[in-house]
Design a protein around this motif. Structure first.
Motif: not given
Length: 195
Positions: A71-76, A132-133
């Motif tokens: 689960i990744v938010d809108s800011e990464g 990045d994840t």
């Protein structure tokens, strides 16, 4: 009463006494160790990609499957996993279960990192998202990993998870992502804080 050596020393202490050698290594030696370790987890840099196509395709496919569970938010920033709950307090959680969740979370990042390194082109959108994840996932899990648990209680609760499985899995992720982490100050701090 005393049941075994694990009641007297933690395994980490025992291993340190048995295997520790205080030796300074050069930067070139360290990078060589990291390269060999990374290649053992993926494939050698000079390997024939066509001959290893099944492995590479499998690693990339599995990485994408695991990536979908992060689960990744809108800011990464990683805020959790769809299949692993790390938000349960250690105090209110069964210690063995808590450690198994940490191993699973780091294992998920290791799978994604392996897939990332198996991609031929690291500049594609898929590669950047994987990279990045994994880095954001390392930042997310660190507070859970750094939480102090009682070593005496730990030695009686599936101690191999803390003394072997968890550190090995974390080290594998850091090794796989070393080149990407070591290029930034925040990445180097993440390595230092995790170790």
């Amino acid at each position: 009463g005393w049941n075994s050596y694990r009641d007297y020393y933690t395994i980490a202490d025992a291993m340190g006494y048995i295997t520790w050698e205080d030796k300074e290594i050069t930067e070139a030696e360290r990078m060589s160790y990291i390269k060999n370790w990374r290649e053992a987890l993926t494939i050698p840099a000079n390997a024939d990609r066509n001959a290893n196509k099944a492995f590479l395709d499998g690693a990339i496919s599995t990485a994408k499957t695991e990536l979908a569970k992060v689960i990744v938010d809108s800011e990464g920033k990683v805020t959790g996993f769809t299949d692993i709950d790390l938000n349960t307090s250690l105090i209110s959680s069964n210690l063995t279960e808590y450690k198994q969740r940490l191993v699973s979370a780091y294992g998920k990042l290791k799978t994604i990192a392996t897939g990332y390194l198996c991609l031929e082109d690291k500049t594609t959108e898929d590669a950047i998202i994987m990279r990045d994840t994994v880095i954001a996932g390392l930042e997310y899990i660190l507070p859970y990993y750094a939480e102090n648990w009682d070593l005496k209680r730990d030695s009686q609760n599936n101690w191999t998870l803390t003394q072997f499985n968890l550190p090995i899995t974390v080290a594998n992720v850091l090794c796989l992502m070393y080149d990407d982490l070591a290029t930034t100050e925040s990445g180097l701090k993440l390595i230092e804080d995790t170790c």
